[in-house]
Design a protein around this motif. Structure first.
Motif, PDB file in Angstrom:
ATOM      1  N   PRO A 177       0.843  -1.225  -0.054  1.00  0.00           N
ATOM      2  CA  PRO A 177      -0.167   0.181  -0.117  1.00  0.00           C
ATOM      3  C   PRO A 177       0.741   1.220  -0.208  1.00  0.00           C
ATOM      4  O   PRO A 177       1.684   1.259   0.544  1.00  0.00           O
ATOM      5  N   PHE A 178      -0.025   2.629  -0.057  1.00  0.00           N
ATOM      6  CA  PHE A 178       0.594   3.714  -0.584  1.00  0.00           C
ATOM      7  C   PHE A 178       0.200   4.028   0.374  1.00  0.00           C
ATOM      8  O   PHE A 178      -1.082   4.479   0.828  1.00  0.00           O
ATOM      9  N   THR A 179       0.946   5.485   0.330  1.00  0.00           N
ATOM     10  CA  THR A 179       0.074   6.680   1.665  1.00  0.00           C
ATOM     11  C   THR A 179      -0.151   8.020   0.640  1.00  0.00           C
ATOM     12  O   THR A 179       0.388   7.889   0.032  1.00  0.00           O
ATOM     13  N   LEU A 180      -1.018   8.797   1.340  1.00  0.00           N
ATOM     14  CA  LEU A 180      -1.302   9.890   0.994  1.00  0.00           C
ATOM     15  C   LEU A 180      -0.330  10.740   0.531  1.00  0.00           C
ATOM     16  O   LEU A 180      -0.181  11.366  -0.075  1.00  0.00           O
ATOM     17  N   ASP A 181       0.566  11.043   1.566  1.00  0.00           N
ATOM     18  CA  ASP A 181       1.565  12.201   1.687  1.00  0.00           C
ATOM     19  C   ASP A 181       2.319  11.613   0.552  1.00  0.00           C
ATOM     20  O   ASP A 181       3.548  12.316   0.006  1.00  0.00           O
ATOM     21  N   GLY A 182       3.207   9.622   0.608  1.00  0.00           N
ATOM     22  CA  GLY A 182       3.841   9.596  -0.081  1.00  0.00           C
ATOM     23  C   GLY A 182       3.579  10.122  -2.075  1.00  0.00           C
ATOM     24  O   GLY A 182       4.523  10.661  -2.492  1.00  0.00           O
ATOM     25  N   GLU A 183       2.307   9.908  -2.041  1.00  0.00           N
ATOM     26  CA  GLU A 183       1.421  10.379  -2.948  1.00  0.00           C
ATOM     27  C   GLU A 183       1.611  11.595  -4.135  1.00  0.00           C
ATOM     28  O   GLU A 183       1.619  11.434  -4.848  1.00  0.00           O
ATOM     29  N   ARG A 184       1.400  12.240  -2.534  1.00  0.00           N
ATOM     30  CA  ARG A 184       1.319  14.062  -3.384  1.00  0.00           C
ATOM     31  C   ARG A 184       3.289  14.385  -3.464  1.00  0.00           C
ATOM     32  O   ARG A 184       2.829  14.435  -4.439  1.00  0.00           O
ATOM     33  N   GLU A 185       4.439  13.518  -2.491  1.00  0.00           N
ATOM     34  CA  GLU A 185       5.168  14.112  -3.161  1.00  0.00           C
ATOM     35  C   GLU A 185       5.743  13.395  -4.624  1.00  0.00           C
ATOM     36  O   GLU A 185       6.420  14.275  -5.024  1.00  0.00           O
ATOM     37  N   LEU A 186       4.809  12.534  -4.622  1.00  0.00           N
ATOM     38  CA  LEU A 186       5.787  11.784  -5.994  1.00  0.00           C
ATOM     39  C   LEU A 186       4.901  12.481  -7.373  1.00  0.00           C
ATOM     40  O   LEU A 186       5.954  12.626  -8.013  1.00  0.00           O
ATOM     41  N   LEU A 187       3.544  13.072  -7.481  1.00  0.00           N
ATOM     42  CA  LEU A 187       3.161  14.221  -7.926  1.00  0.00           C
ATOM     43  C   LEU A 187       3.819  14.821  -8.739  1.00  0.00           C
ATOM     44  O   LEU A 187       3.839  14.912  -9.504  1.00  0.00           O
ATOM     45  N   GLY A 188       4.235  15.484  -6.941  1.00  0.00           N
ATOM     46  CA  GLY A 188       4.856  17.332  -7.421  1.00  0.00           C
ATOM     47  C   GLY A 188       6.475  16.789  -7.033  1.00  0.00           C
ATOM     48  O   GLY A 188       6.626  17.791  -8.879  1.00  0.00           O
ATOM     49  N   ARG A 189       7.252  15.753  -6.992  1.00  0.00           N
ATOM     50  CA  ARG A 189       8.769  15.895  -7.777  1.00  0.00           C
ATOM     51  C   ARG A 189       8.997  15.545  -9.696  1.00  0.00           C
ATOM     52  O   ARG A 189       9.512  15.850  -9.288  1.00  0.00           O
ATOM     53  N   HIS A 190       7.849  14.746  -9.254  1.00  0.00           N
ATOM     54  CA  HIS A 190       8.115  14.649 -10.713  1.00  0.00           C
ATOM     55  C   HIS A 190       6.619  15.369 -12.175  1.00  0.00           C
ATOM     56  O   HIS A 190       7.150  14.890 -12.929  1.00  0.00           O
ATOM     57  N   ARG A 191       6.091  16.331 -11.437  1.00  0.00           N
ATOM     58  CA  ARG A 191       5.352  17.340 -11.885  1.00  0.00           C
ATOM     59  C   ARG A 191       4.581  16.185 -12.983  1.00  0.00           C
ATOM     60  O   ARG A 191       4.473  17.008 -14.195  1.00  0.00           O
ATOM     61  N   ILE A 192       3.745  15.630 -12.393  1.00  0.00           N
ATOM     62  CA  ILE A 192       2.582  15.283 -12.959  1.00  0.00           C
ATOM     63  C   ILE A 192       1.894  15.640 -13.220  1.00  0.00           C
ATOM     64  O   ILE A 192       0.713  16.448 -12.543  1.00  0.00           O
ATOM     65  N   ASP A 193       1.169  15.599 -14.936  1.00  0.00           N
ATOM     66  CA  ASP A 193      -0.223  16.483 -15.039  1.00  0.00           C
ATOM     67  C   ASP A 193      -1.518  15.342 -15.389  1.00  0.00           C
ATOM     68  O   ASP A 193      -2.190  16.077 -15.148  1.00  0.00           O
ATOM     69  N   VAL A 194      -0.751  14.019 -16.070  1.00  0.00           N
ATOM     70  CA  VAL A 194      -2.124  13.216 -15.940  1.00  0.00           C
ATOM     71  C   VAL A 194      -1.887  11.379 -15.947  1.00  0.00           C
ATOM     72  O   VAL A 194      -0.487  11.120 -15.168  1.00  0.00           O
ATOM     73  N   LEU A 195      -2.952  11.506 -14.343  1.00  0.00           N
ATOM     74  CA  LEU A 195      -2.633   9.693 -14.106  1.00  0.00           C
ATOM     75  C   LEU A 195      -2.969   9.069 -14.624  1.00  0.00           C
ATOM     76  O   LEU A 195      -4.513   9.230 -15.110  1.00  0.00           O
ATOM     77  N   VAL A 196      -2.769   7.656 -15.186  1.00  0.00           N
ATOM     78  CA  VAL A 196      -3.550   6.323 -15.553  1.00  0.00           C
ATOM     79  C   VAL A 196      -3.414   5.684 -15.000  1.00  0.00           C
ATOM     80  O   VAL A 196      -2.375   5.248 -14.149  1.00  0.00           O
ATOM     81  N   THR A 197      -4.635   4.974 -14.805  1.00  0.00           N
ATOM     82  CA  THR A 197      -4.512   3.815 -13.478  1.00  0.00           C
ATOM     83  C   THR A 197      -5.614   2.474 -14.493  1.00  0.00           C
ATOM     84  O   THR A 197      -6.916   3.296 -14.828  1.00  0.00           O
ATOM     85  N   LYS A 198      -5.772   1.751 -13.600  1.00  0.00           N
ATOM     86  CA  LYS A 198      -6.688   1.349 -14.640  1.00  0.00           C
ATOM     87  C   LYS A 198      -8.204   0.815 -12.493  1.00  0.00           C
ATOM     88  O   LYS A 198      -7.238   1.160 -12.160  1.00  0.00           O
TER      89      LYS A 198
END
Length: 255
Positions: A177-198
């Motif tokens: 499992p992933f944490t909310l803080d970890g996901e926030r940091e991941l999106l910000g650090r990599h400057r993600i602009d779109v998420l793709v998921t099943k």
């Protein structure tokens, strides 16, 4: 009484744990793992690894090993084994239950785009003019995104991908499992602009959806394939354990 669990998921492992903890007399549990993950978390009970040889091979296995109940607790996107299980259970006249974690539900603030397949998801990335994409659809199926030469992809998966891949790509090997803080940091650090998921459902990987919502990012959600018609479905391992327990109580060999 012999129960075969088609597993490899958190729910399958939890079901095996519940059945082992209950210790019903005369209950034998076999867990079948596909073998696609090099270091799976093995559940209690007997373990078999590998395919069956399609629906016909699974039907033969059910008969040869005197399986009384079949539980399909595979990943919601394991469409081939799910269809094979339905055909094999019907051919061998073995009761079948599908254990599926609930789908994710959008909430206020979500910017979701539905896709019926990975190919549709790739087309939506073009329509959204995506530049930096977090791709969490697993290591298989990346060929659908291989023709996209403009976006940069951060591909997160448990195992390293193989086969055709996008030309601009970084791989992040990680297991939830992933944490909310970890996901926030991941999106910000990599400057993600779109998420793709099943639409895998469950809580282990859901924090990425919350992080995307907070950041106002569009999310492309690939719909899961339906369970074959006529197959009963439960959403929780506890429900599946009850189904097995009720069948076990009725089993002639246990009277």
């Amino acid at each position: 009484m012999h129960v075969l669990i088609l597993g490899g998921t958190t729910e399958a492992r939890r079901l095996a744990e519940l059945l082992a903890a209950g210790h019903p007399a005369g209950l034998r549990v076999t867990n079948s793992l596909a073998g696609r993950v090099s270091a799976p978390r093995t559940p209690p009970g007997e373990i078999r690894v590998g395919g069956f040889g399609g629906a016909e091979g699974l039907a033969v296995w059910l008969r040869e090993h005197a399986v009384d109940l079949l539980v399909d607790a595979t990943h919601p996107f394991a469409d081939t084994i799910t269809r094979n299980a339905a055909h094999a259970a019907a051919a061998a006249r073995v009761p079948l239950l599908a254990l599926r974690r609930p789908v994710w539900r959008r909430v206020e603030g979500d910017v979701w785009h539905d896709a019926g397949s990975l190919a549709e998801a790739a087309a939506l990335l073009l329509a959204l003019a995506a530049r930096r994409v977090l791709l969490t659809t697993g290591r298989m199926g990346l060929a659908a995104f291989a023709p996209l030469t403009d976006p940069w992809f951060l591909v997160r998966s448990v195992e390293a991908p193989d086969g055709p891949c996008p030309p601009r790509m970084e791989v992040l090997l990680a297991r939830g499992p992933f944490t909310l803080d970890g996901e926030r940091e991941l999106l910000g650090r990599h400057r993600i602009d779109v998420l793709v998921t099943k639409d895998s459902g469950g809580a282990a990987t859901a924090p990425k959806l919350t992080a995307a919502r907070e950041a106002g990012l569009p999310v492309i959600v690939v719909r899961r394939p339906p369970v074959p018609e006529g197959v009963p479905v439960v959403a929780a391992p506890e429900e599946a354990a009850r189904w097995v327990g009720e069948a076990h109580a009725r089993h002639p060999g246990d009277r």
